[in-house]
Each structure stands twice: as structure tokens, then as C-alpha cells.
Write a protein that holds these residues in place. Structure first.
Motif, PDB file in Angstrom:
ATOM      1  N   THR A 382       8.353  -4.430   3.244  1.00 52.05           N
ATOM      2  CA  THR A 382       9.342  -3.554   3.875  1.00 52.05           C
ATOM      3  C   THR A 382      10.609  -3.236   3.271  1.00 52.05           C
ATOM      4  OG1 THR A 382       8.334  -4.157   6.008  1.00 52.05           O
ATOM      5  CG2 THR A 382      10.207  -2.375   5.850  1.00 52.05           C
ATOM      6  N   PHE A 385       9.912  -2.453  -0.746  1.00 52.30           N
ATOM      7  CA  PHE A 385       9.453  -1.032  -1.111  1.00 52.30           C
ATOM      8  C   PHE A 385      10.652  -0.045  -0.679  1.00 52.30           C
ATOM      9  CE2 PHE A 385       4.651  -2.328  -0.006  1.00 52.30           C
ATOM     10  CZ  PHE A 385       4.640  -2.026  -1.504  1.00 52.30           C
ATOM     11  N   ASN A 386      11.355  -0.324   0.314  1.00 55.00           N
ATOM     12  CA  ASN A 386      12.592   0.653   0.701  1.00 55.00           C
ATOM     13  C   ASN A 386      13.712   0.661  -0.417  1.00 55.00           C
ATOM     14  OD1 ASN A 386      11.442   2.258   2.767  1.00 55.00           O
ATOM     15  ND2 ASN A 386      11.667   0.500   4.003  1.00 55.00           N
ATOM     16  N   CYS A 393       8.944   3.421   3.027  1.00 55.20           N
ATOM     17  CA  CYS A 393       8.074   2.383   3.709  1.00 55.20           C
ATOM     18  C   CYS A 393       8.493   2.104   5.140  1.00 55.20           C
ATOM     19  CB  CYS A 393       8.087   1.203   3.116  1.00 55.20           C
ATOM     20  SG  CYS A 393       6.271   0.207   3.793  1.00 55.20           S
ATOM     21  N   ALA A 402       1.138  -2.819   4.460  1.00 58.05           N
ATOM     22  CA  ALA A 402       2.138  -1.983   4.203  1.00 58.05           C
ATOM     23  C   ALA A 402       1.543  -0.475   3.713  1.00 58.05           C
ATOM     24  CB  ALA A 402       3.246  -2.224   3.557  1.00 58.05           C
ATOM     25  N   PRO A 404       3.319   2.352   2.307  1.00 57.61           N
ATOM     26  CA  PRO A 404       4.192   3.178   1.867  1.00 57.61           C
ATOM     27  C   PRO A 404       3.831   4.541   1.367  1.00 57.61           C
ATOM     28  CG  PRO A 404       3.827   1.434   0.481  1.00 57.61           C
ATOM     29  CD  PRO A 404       2.755   1.253   1.559  1.00 57.61           C
ATOM     30  N   HIS A 453       0.395   8.036  -0.325  1.00 52.82           N
ATOM     31  CA  HIS A 453       0.621   6.789   0.066  1.00 52.82           C
ATOM     32  C   HIS A 453      -0.442   5.913  -0.805  1.00 52.82           C
ATOM     33  CE1 HIS A 453       1.585   9.419   3.286  1.00 52.82           C
ATOM     34  NE2 HIS A 453       2.515   8.497   3.767  1.00 52.82           N
TER      35      HIS A 453
END
Lengths: 484, 484
Positions: A382, A385-386, A393, A402, A404, A453
Motif C-alpha cells: 500500500t 504504490f502510494n 492504491c 492490491a 491500484p 488498474h
């Protein structure tokens, strides 16, 4: 060749059109390409990477998770009962193996079980459910199956109308969703009523959206059931009790059979998230709701055991009309029985070693290790990805994936169209070719028009996962530069 | 109660009508009653017998057959690889276990395999088929499945037309037949084209009857395929090469896909009978026939291994149009994979110990013992039934069943009608209640109008079987006296 082809009974024109229609992205073309790349690597074809990372499928043991010692010891003894005489197996594993063998006809897991499964295992499952929910469960409501998929398909079979056109059974499924559902509905020629999860609110399930989707679908089908996946696949959300209550109320109003896919019930990571079964919530909502028809599904493949290969699973189906239950019991009988070894695996999961038993400490250690690592990986994925530009995500609250969102430049989207690919498929193929990382495009699960995604599992070993995410990040930056 | 029932989503009226239509006699009401009687015996309810003899289902281990040591040793090691260090397992079993584990992702049978099965097992199967037939087999044509039933259902799925009315797929099935076929065709809403086996000529398959049945069916459906069960279930006949040739010619003329159910290929008893696979015969009939589409099915459940519980099986599907093969591979992918432990069982069967290997002698001894006993039992059953007045039984040439014809007095038939039972069902229920012997009425398999049969397995241990047949004989005489 062409002449020969034209003589075939089965051609693309004569093949069951529902088979042609169905898609199952988790094992789709990108996975086929990953297999080819693995072969090329073996043959020495030079690549920018040395290994394919299969992040496309929740296949725990394939990505290095070790089987639980307790479980495999019990399984080894039911397989080869001479091992009951060995001094290398703890007494509690022997007791369990003996108990399971007593439940098998002729004392062999090579005999057929009853079609709903071995009686003693059904009892253990009912006990597990009762303990989990604080609500009684009856073993007659429990059906073993060859993985949750087989159980889901057999319940969906009951719901079909046997009719076409606007009389088709309408089955509500989430978008994004695990593509077993869309594939099965296509195969069965049922009508998928697609409701969208709310990405802006942690993939929550909004009742207003349920209403929109069913009302739009009503002219086209006969709505019969709603599927909920909790924890979510591919979306990783964990529903709150309140959210579940509102879904149950909606199902009651619309007279829908509830299918609760709860195979990730052991996989909860986010602070404040908790698993509530639909059964528990429904039973605690009082008389008006507690007699609603509900099937919930569980699997040996996920959780902390990850025993995908055994194809073990079960469903609990409550409040069936007695005449319908007889029909259901009949309908599963032609499949003879679920794999007995998979049934034994399920028993080990629902009836694990208890404190004080010789296997307890090791079992707890192994189980905790798997779940702790998954939690760390969920948070790592998490967070990483962010931290990347052009990716957003939602928190991986549960399950093993996940999902995303990737914001793709218009030129990438154009290029994808030229190649007759969806933009996220185009992206995932490039990711695979350049890094060896195999993921599944979001379009395989369904997504809102104009959004893109991919799904990745969080399963690779943690030391590998950091490197994988780093490689992914570098790829993503290159991709954006290339098409900006 | 009624009010609650009326609120159900699923009632007999709204349930999938194809589910209501389907019947599977092998696990039907008589078997349910046998289960109740077992319970009553446990509870001390007095009966004229002390034990239920389940002669309704080909469940070898349940009736006392012991698993093959070699097979279970290999399986124990792939289950719990620590056993590879044990001194109690012969080296050849260890080599095989290691080889299978190398074929599994992450070295664990807990990981998913490819949907068609583990590559090395597909290769071993292809080798087995090549050796058996003297005709090459390609591992890409081989698909592991969860018992033969699952393979048969997935091939039948391809053959459906997705249309109703007279556009339904017509599938030719024998009468009498193993009810998986009639049940699946009902579930899939396909059109069964019933051809009758010739009881007067050892249940042979007459081409004139094939022609009659397909011509009568043509106005009602689109004929797509023919199912042949060889050796026959429930009828026990073994087809001659000439008979197979004439069926293949017929299939060619009518442009039919051939489904050859060959799960009893190891179970041949009659002097002069020999198993010929449809694949071998078709391939040896020359160019005109050798490119015909054929699926043949095999199972771990029968033969000399009788490992029903593992749900192991495979199909070999030849001459598919390449585009159709891609679609088939896609269609099985949503089921993920067949049980990996069942796949390992299949490997032990197609790749048994070879002369000189440490496990060879014991393996051969165990295999020979099972097959020799089955042969003795086949002869004993045929002989005994034919010694009883009012019973006529074709020779059990192969498989595991006898399907004797019973000549019932008119008063018995009237009484059955009064009780809303078929006459043979009435007979079998009385047999069960009076003797504890559980068989399946012929009506569950289909039979010529006005004839009555039952199916019994030949599986009970030989020492028991003589007593069972004696009890049966006494019952039959009493029954005739009662209704004469």
C-alpha cells in the motif's frame, strides 16, 4: 489443414457460444505469455531479468510459503496409515488422523465420501462456525466442495431459471470482482447485474449503487441473488458490520438469495478492520432477517494455510426450503464427492491443535509467522504504490491483493488501442516483458469506464517483494516518460 | 412454516427446472434408505440382518480392497516431504515422489498446477497411452481432471449449442447407461438420444440401432456427439474391435464427436475379451478416420487401484480444431486445477514400478491379487444369477457390475404401481429391507420398456459375496412365491 478444420464437429462457429464468451483473466493471455517467458529464460534467451514473478494468482506455496507441519503430518498419516506406528509424529496428529480414517468407508481416503462430505468433518466445520460467530451452525447445512469455486458453481446452478431472454436469472456481482463469477455467469448464460464498488471510499459497497444496478437490470432479467466478496478480491476491502447490515436489508427488500464469498476470512490486516460473517450479522438482525437464504463459502487455499492444490472448500447454506434442500442434495450427488484429501485438509484448518496439545506451539508459530508477514506485506505494498506518481492504491485491509489505479497518459491509451489491447492490459504486458513481473489487468476484474488498474498479489517473500516493488517503480517511471 | 416457505427465493417452483429434472440413481432414494437402515442397526433396531451390503456403487476401498502400497508411499512423501529422509520407503518410491514435487510450483502439492495438469504427469500419461495402443500420444492432448466425471462434463459443455428447442445439442447415450450422462444432459438442458444396447447379444452395440435412434431424434435436436462406455457400465460388456470400427464409421457418417468412457480399461475378465481403445482403433483405420475428434476418459477410481476418494482422472482429446483447443483451455481455467493429490495418484497408475525396481514385486502381487479376485467374482456372480429361476444375466465380461434381468410376476408389478414405484425399484427396496443388500434399480440406468433389471457391483470380498448371493437367492424365491 483448412479442409480438415472444416470437417470438424467443433469449430469456433459450432462451439458452445457461452464458452467463447467466458473469460478468466487470472489465467488469461498474460499468464500464458509469462509461461512462455519462463521457457525462454530456461532456453537462455537474454532478458533484463532472470525470473518471472507470478503475482497474478493467490498461489501461496508457489511463492515460497511453507505448508503447516501439523496439517501435512495428519494428511501423511491418512494417506499411508502405516505411519500411525511411526515415532516421528506427535500424538495429537495421530489422534486426528485416526478420527478422520474412522470417518472414511473401509478406513480409506480412497473410498467415496457422502456427496456433502464426511460426517465428522461437517460436524467440525459446524463447530468452527459456531465458535467463530457465537451463533449455532448445523452440520446438515455444511457441504464440502472441491475448492470454494465448485461450491459457488453448484449454488449458482440452483438459481438459474432454465429460461432465456428477459427471464434469465439475474445475479448481482461486484465490479471489480473475482472473475470466477463473470466466467460462470457467462458459461451458464445468466445475466450479470454489475454493481460498482466505491473506490473513493475504500472500495465500500454503497446501497444506492446496489439499487441503481438492480433497477437498471430489472427489465432485462429476473434478479435472483447477490454475490458479495468479503474481504474483497481483488479490492482488499473489509466490510463493516453496518455495511453488511445494509446489504442484508437490501437483499431482503429485493428478495435475493445471498452468496457470501468469505474465503479470505483469516486475512485481515488493517487496524480497526474485523471480519464479520454474513451469517452472524444476519442471524443477529432478528426474526425478520434470520430466516433469509444465505450460502457462504470458505476455502483451504487462502488464509494462513494456502493449500490451493488440494481443492478443499466448504459452503454453509442456511434456510433453504426443505424441498429445495432435497433437490440440492440430489444435484450434487452426480459429482459423487469432493476430493477426500481436500476434505481432510479442511478438517485440519477448522479443528487445529489446542493449547496443551503437542502440536500446538509449532502450529501457532507457523500460523502467526505467515499472517504477520502478510500484514507487513500488505502495509508495504500500500505504502509503496502510494509513493509513486500516477498511482493510487486503497489500503489493503484484507485478502491477498492490491488493486491500484494507474493514471495512464493519453498517448499510452492510444498506443494500446492501436494494438487492440485495453490500456491496462497494454501496461501489464509491458511490465511483464520488461521486468518479469506478472500481474492481471484491471479490465479482467471489471472497472469503471475510463479508469485503469491492475491486480497484484502481496505474496512474494518479503525480501523479494521490496526488490520487486523497486523494479516496478522504475518501470512505471520509464513508462510514463515514454508516453508523456 | 408454510408462510416462511413462501417467502423463499428458491422453492420447487423457482428452482432451476433442470436441477429438478436430473436424477442420479447410484446415489438415489434407495441409497438414502440404506443409510437410514445403517443408522437403525447402530441404534439396535432389530432386523433380519446385521449389516448393509452396499452393492450400489463401485467403491472399491469401502468394500475392503486395500490401497496399493507403492501408490500410497509415493503419495505420503509428496504430502510430507520430510518422509523422503525415512529409511522405511523404497528408493523407487522416493525417486517418483521427488520427480512429482519438482513438477509442483514451490515444490509443494499445495500450489495450483496448470489447469490441464502438471506437465510431467501429462507426459507420463501420454507415454502410458502410447505404450498401451502402439499409437503415439501427445501430452498436450492430455488433461487431468477431478475424476472422469469432471472431464466428461467439461467436454459436454463444449458441445452445447447455447440454444433451445430443436436447436439443442443432441448427445447419443447408451441405454442402459451410467446415469452421470443422463443427469448431466438434464442439467445442461441437452437432448439425450437414447440408443439401446442389445441384451440378447451380450449387450452389444448394433449400428442399426444407432441409426434408428439418431434418425428419430433428428427432428428434435442437432446431433453432436456419441457417448460409448467400454467396458460397459452397468452392463459389463467389452466391445470387439470390429464393433468399435463400425461405431467409428457411423460417427464419421453422422459427423459426431466421440466420447469414449474407458474408465474400466483394466477390468477385463471374459476369455477372449480384450480392451481396444477407441483412439487405437480410430488411428489404425487410416487417413479417412484418423483425424476425427475423440475424447477418451480414464479414472483413478476403478481398475486395480480403486482410489475413488482422490478424484483423479484424465482425458485425452485428439484432433481438436486449434482455435477450439484454445477455447477449451480457457474454459477449464476458471476451475483453476484438478486436485493435485489426485494427479499424483494418476501418475502412480500410469507409471508403475518397473521390473527390477524395489517396489515391483509387491506392486505386482497386490495388483494381480485385486484383478484375480475381481475375475473370480465376475464369474461367480454371472453363474449364480443364471442358476436362479426368473433371472437372466449376461456374462460380466468387464467393469465391476452385473446387470441381471429379473422377470417379475404381474402381481408384483401391480403392487409396485400402487406404491408409485417402478417394478424394479419396488423389488430392490424389498431386497434392501429384507436382506440389507443395497443395489440400484435398472430404471435408474434406463432399460427397454417392460423389462426389469438391477445393478449390483461385484466388489464385496469373495467370502462375503457367496453368502450375499445365497441370501439374495433366498429372497428372490420368497419374492416370487409372494407375488405368484
Amino acid at each position: 489443414m483448412n479442409g480438415a478444420t472444416n470437417n470438424k464437429v467443433l469449430t469456433l462457429d459450432t462451439l458452445n457460444p457461452n464458452v467463447v464468451k467466458m473469460e478468466y483473466a487470472v489465467r488469461g493471455p498474460i499468464v500464458a505469455r509469462a509461461g512462455e517467458i519462463e521457457k525462454e529464460l530456461k532456453e537462455g534467451v537474454p532478458k533484463q531479468f532472470t525470473k518471472v514473478v507470478k503475482a497474478n494468482i493467490g498461489d501461496c506455496h508457489a511463492t515460497g510459503q511453507k505448508p503447516l507441519t501439523f496439517l501435512r503430518q495428519v494428511l501423511a498419516m491418512v494417506t499411508y496409515p502405516e505411519l500411525l506406528n511411526s515415532r516421528d509424529f506427535p500424538e495429537d496428529t495421530k489422534n486426528r488422523a485416526r478420527r478422520l480414517l474412522e470417518g472414511c468407508r473401509g478406513g480409506s481416503i480412497g473410498s467415496y465420501s457422502d456427496s456433502p462430505g464426511i460426517a465428522v468433518i461437517r460436524q467440525d466445520i459446524a463447530q468452527y462456525i459456531s465458535d467463530r460467530d457465537g451463533v449455532p451452525s448445523a452440520s446438515d447445512d455444511v457441504y464440502l466442495c472441491a475448492g470454494a469455486s465448485a461450491g459457488i458453481k453448484s449454488v449458482l446452478t440452483m438459481l438459474l431459471t432454465g429460461k432465456g431472454g428477459t427471464d434469465k436469472a439475474g445475479i448481482m456481482i461486484p465490479v471489480p470482482q473475482y472473475p470466477l463469477y463473470s466466467a460462470t455467469l457467462a458459461e451458464y448464460d445468466a445475466y450479470p447485474i454489475r454493481y460498482y464498488l466505491n473506490e473513493e471510499n475504500h472500495w465500500s459497497l454503497d446501497v444506492s449503487e446496489l439499487k441503481r444496478s438492480i433497477n437498471e437490470a430489472k427489465p432485462n432479467c429476473r434478479p435472483k441473488a447477490i454475490v458479495i466478496i468479503n474481504p474483497g478480491n481483488p479490492t482488499g476491502q473489509v466490510l463493516t458490520r453496518e455495511n453488511i447490515q445494509s446489504i442484508i436489508k437490501f437483499a431482503k427488500e429485493e428478495k435475493l438469495f445471498i452468496l457470501a464469498d468469505e474465503v479470505y476470512q483469516h486475512n485481515i490486516y488493517a487496524d480497526g478492520s474485523q471480519f464479520f460473517s454474513f451469517k452472524k450479522v444476519l442471524k443477529e438482525m432478528g426474526d425478520e432477517y434470520s430466516s433469509m437464504e444465505l450460502a457462504s463459502f470458505m476455502s483451504a487455499s487462502k488464509g494462513f494455510m494456502g493449500e490451493c492444490g488440494y481443492r478443499g472448500g466448504y459452503s454453509e447454506i442456511i434456510n433453504l426450503d426443505p424441498a429445495v434442500r432435497l433437490q440440492y442434495n440430489k444435484s450434487i450427488s452426480a459429482n459423487l464427492c469432493p476430493p477426500v484429501s481436500g476434505q481432510a485438509v479442511i478438517d485440519c484448518i477448522v479443528n487445529p491443535p489446542k493449547p496443551g496439545e503437542p502440536s500446538y506451539e509449532l502450529f501457532l508459530k507457523e500460523k502467526t509467522k505467515v499472517l504477520d508477514l502478510l500484514l507487513q506485506k500488505a502495509k508495504l505494498v500500500t505504502k509503496t504504490f502510494n509513493s509513486i506518481e500516477g498511482i493510487k492504491c486503497n489500503e489493503v485491509q484484507g485478502a491477498m491483493y492490491a488493486f491500484p489505479q494507474i493514471f495512464l497518459p493519453p498517448r499510452a491509451i492510444e498506443e494500446a488501442k492501436k494494438q487492440n489491447k485495453t490500456p491496462d492490459s497494454f501496461y501489464c504486458f509491458q511490465l511483464l516483458e520488461e521486468t518479469g513481473i506478472c500481474t492481471v489487468p484491471g479490465s479482467g476484474f471489471g472497472e469503471k469506464e475510463g479508469t485503469y488498474h491492475f491486480r497484484t498479489t502481496i505474496l512474494p517473500p518479503i525480501e523479494e517483494l521490496e526488490a520487486v516493488l523497486q523494479k516496478f517503480k522504475e518501470f512505471h517511471i520509464r513508462f510514463l516518460q515514454k508516453y508523456q
